[in-house]
Design a protein around this motif. Structure first.
Motif, mmCIF file in Angstrom:
data_model
loop_
_atom_site.group_PDB
_atom_site.id
_atom_site.type_symbol
_atom_site.label_atom_id
_atom_site.label_comp_id
_atom_site.label_asym_id
_atom_site.label_seq_id
_atom_site.Cartn_x
_atom_site.Cartn_y
_atom_site.Cartn_z
ATOM 1 N N LEU A 293 16.153 103.964 2.268
ATOM 2 C CA LEU A 293 17.635 104.070 2.708
ATOM 3 C C LEU A 293 18.532 103.778 1.585
ATOM 4 O O LEU A 293 19.556 104.858 1.342
ATOM 5 C CB LEU A 293 17.996 102.859 3.847
ATOM 6 C CG LEU A 293 17.733 103.282 5.159
ATOM 7 C CD1 LEU A 293 17.768 101.952 5.890
ATOM 8 C CD2 LEU A 293 17.940 104.720 5.792
ATOM 9 N N LEU A 294 18.426 102.930 0.409
ATOM 10 C CA LEU A 294 19.198 102.651 -0.646
ATOM 11 C C LEU A 294 18.911 104.197 -1.400
ATOM 12 O O LEU A 294 19.975 104.641 -2.116
ATOM 13 C CB LEU A 294 18.669 101.636 -1.516
ATOM 14 C CG LEU A 294 19.045 100.246 -1.037
ATOM 15 C CD1 LEU A 294 18.370 99.155 -1.597
ATOM 16 C CD2 LEU A 294 20.524 100.068 -1.100
ATOM 17 N N LEU A 295 17.942 104.662 -1.590
ATOM 18 C CA LEU A 295 17.610 105.844 -2.259
ATOM 19 C C LEU A 295 18.376 107.127 -1.829
ATOM 20 O O LEU A 295 19.139 107.848 -2.569
ATOM 21 C CB LEU A 295 16.085 106.116 -2.470
ATOM 22 C CG LEU A 295 15.332 105.439 -3.520
ATOM 23 C CD1 LEU A 295 13.697 105.908 -3.502
ATOM 24 C CD2 LEU A 295 15.960 105.525 -4.956
ATOM 25 N N ALA B 122 22.965 110.615 -1.673
ATOM 26 C CA ALA B 122 24.398 111.147 -1.251
ATOM 27 C C ALA B 122 25.558 110.927 -2.181
ATOM 28 O O ALA B 122 26.383 111.963 -2.268
ATOM 29 C CB ALA B 122 24.590 110.316 0.023
ATOM 30 N N GLY B 123 25.490 109.841 -2.929
ATOM 31 C CA GLY B 123 26.619 109.494 -4.003
ATOM 32 C C GLY B 123 26.545 110.541 -4.832
ATOM 33 O O GLY B 123 27.418 110.866 -5.494
ATOM 34 N N ALA B 124 25.051 110.901 -5.377
ATOM 35 C CA ALA B 124 25.031 111.840 -6.362
ATOM 36 C C ALA B 124 25.768 113.246 -6.147
ATOM 37 O O ALA B 124 26.364 113.963 -6.883
ATOM 38 C CB ALA B 124 23.633 111.983 -6.580
ATOM 39 N N MET C 181 26.076 106.383 -9.889
ATOM 40 C CA MET C 181 25.151 107.296 -9.223
ATOM 41 C C MET C 181 23.840 106.435 -9.696
ATOM 42 O O MET C 181 22.779 106.583 -9.089
ATOM 43 C CB MET C 181 25.101 108.490 -9.922
ATOM 44 C CG MET C 181 26.215 109.452 -9.348
ATOM 45 S SD MET C 181 26.492 110.978 -10.306
ATOM 46 C CE MET C 181 24.831 111.727 -10.381
ATOM 47 N N GLY C 182 23.980 105.372 -10.595
ATOM 48 C CA GLY C 182 22.761 104.775 -10.934
ATOM 49 C C GLY C 182 21.876 105.341 -12.161
ATOM 50 O O GLY C 182 20.455 104.943 -12.164
ATOM 51 N N LEU D 165 17.268 96.736 -9.610
ATOM 52 C CA LEU D 165 16.837 95.532 -9.110
ATOM 53 C C LEU D 165 16.877 95.443 -7.551
ATOM 54 O O LEU D 165 16.082 94.865 -6.886
ATOM 55 C CB LEU D 165 17.821 94.419 -9.892
ATOM 56 C CG LEU D 165 17.567 94.082 -11.131
ATOM 57 C CD1 LEU D 165 18.506 93.241 -11.838
ATOM 58 C CD2 LEU D 165 16.014 93.481 -11.255
ATOM 59 N N MET D 166 17.959 96.196 -7.019
ATOM 60 C CA MET D 166 17.971 96.366 -5.608
ATOM 61 C C MET D 166 16.898 97.009 -4.802
ATOM 62 O O MET D 166 16.555 96.196 -4.022
ATOM 63 C CB MET D 166 19.370 97.061 -5.106
ATOM 64 C CG MET D 166 20.637 96.256 -5.570
ATOM 65 S SD MET D 166 22.157 96.756 -4.413
ATOM 66 C CE MET D 166 22.197 98.165 -5.237
ATOM 67 N N LEU D 167 16.417 98.074 -5.447
ATOM 68 C CA LEU D 167 15.180 98.899 -4.985
ATOM 69 C C LEU D 167 14.232 97.693 -4.804
ATOM 70 O O LEU D 167 13.237 97.613 -4.219
ATOM 71 C CB LEU D 167 14.964 99.976 -5.864
ATOM 72 C CG LEU D 167 15.973 100.951 -5.456
ATOM 73 C CD1 LEU D 167 15.804 102.127 -6.468
ATOM 74 C CD2 LEU D 167 15.975 101.588 -4.055
#
Length: 217
Positions: free
Chosen positions: A147-149, A154-156, A118-119, A131-133
């Motif tokens: 979109l990444l957030l 959604a993953g959370a 979930m990060g 780092l991706m953000l």
């Protein structure tokens, strides 16, 4: 290309967005634990492709860093799911209700893997997702960072569904014990590695930075 990217980079980023969106939507709808994890993998690979498509040094570092972290986190989750399925005799999430109460070792490691992917700090996925953000914003594509957030949100949602089913629901099945140590030991090692890579992300970056430098050169 679009947005200042060459065509090949635009294609890779677009494919990454499509795969990410599809994987996360399907994972949200899924009730089979192992299929949910498989769709989650599609979503994560979409994120990686999206970021690598930005074609910057930082995006390369971020994408490859998440490749390494994802290998640890998702292997942990799949092995933990295998232990749960072995005891429950079913892959349906509803049939795993409360199983974490009678399989505390497996459930604890699964929780670590879920929080990591979930990060959330201090686990492995936090540094690479950050780092991706950062790479998206630095490349001038705030919309991709958004979109990444959304994908992480959604993953959370579906990973919290797993944790809620395992830990917060009462167990009403037959008497079972935790997975044998031959299965628990690799799960524990991967959970420990999730924590270690979260507390010391430089261990991951030490492998990734030389590759990014070589590609940039």
């Amino acid at each position: 290309g679009l947005g200042g990217l060459p065509w090949i980079a635009t294609f890779l980023t677009t494919i990454g967005v499509l795969i990410m969106v599809y994987g996360e939507i399907m994972a949200l709808r899924e009730v089979n634990l192992k299929r949910m994890l498989a769709y989650s993998t599609m979503g994560q690979l979409g994120e990686i492709a999206l970021v690598l498509g930005l074609s910057t040094w930082l995006s390369t570092v971020a994408g490859l860093s998440h490749v390494l972290n994802h290998a640890v986190m998702k292997n942990l989750l799949f092995l933990g799911a295998g232990a749960l399925v072995m005891r429950a005799g079913s892959r349906k999430l509803a049939d795993l209700a409360g199983l974490g109460r009678v399989m505390p070792w497996t459930a604890a490691c699964m929780t670590v893997g879920a929080l990591a992917i979930m990060g959330l700090p201090p686990f492995a996925g936090f540094s690479s997702k950050y780092l991706m953000l950062r790479a998206c914003v630095a490349a001038g594509h705030v919309e991709l960072a958004a979109l990444l957030l959304l994908a992480s949100l959604a993953g959370a949602v579906y990973y919290m569904r797993i944790i809620r089913q395992l830990v917060f629901k009462p167990y009403e099945g037959p008497a079972v014990t935790d997975a044998p140590w031959s299965m628990r030991l690799p799960i524990l090692c991967l959970a420990a590695l999730c924590v270690r890579l979260g507390l010391a992300p430089q261990l991951n970056l030490a492998l990734v930075l030389p590759v990014a430098d070589m590609l940039a050169g």
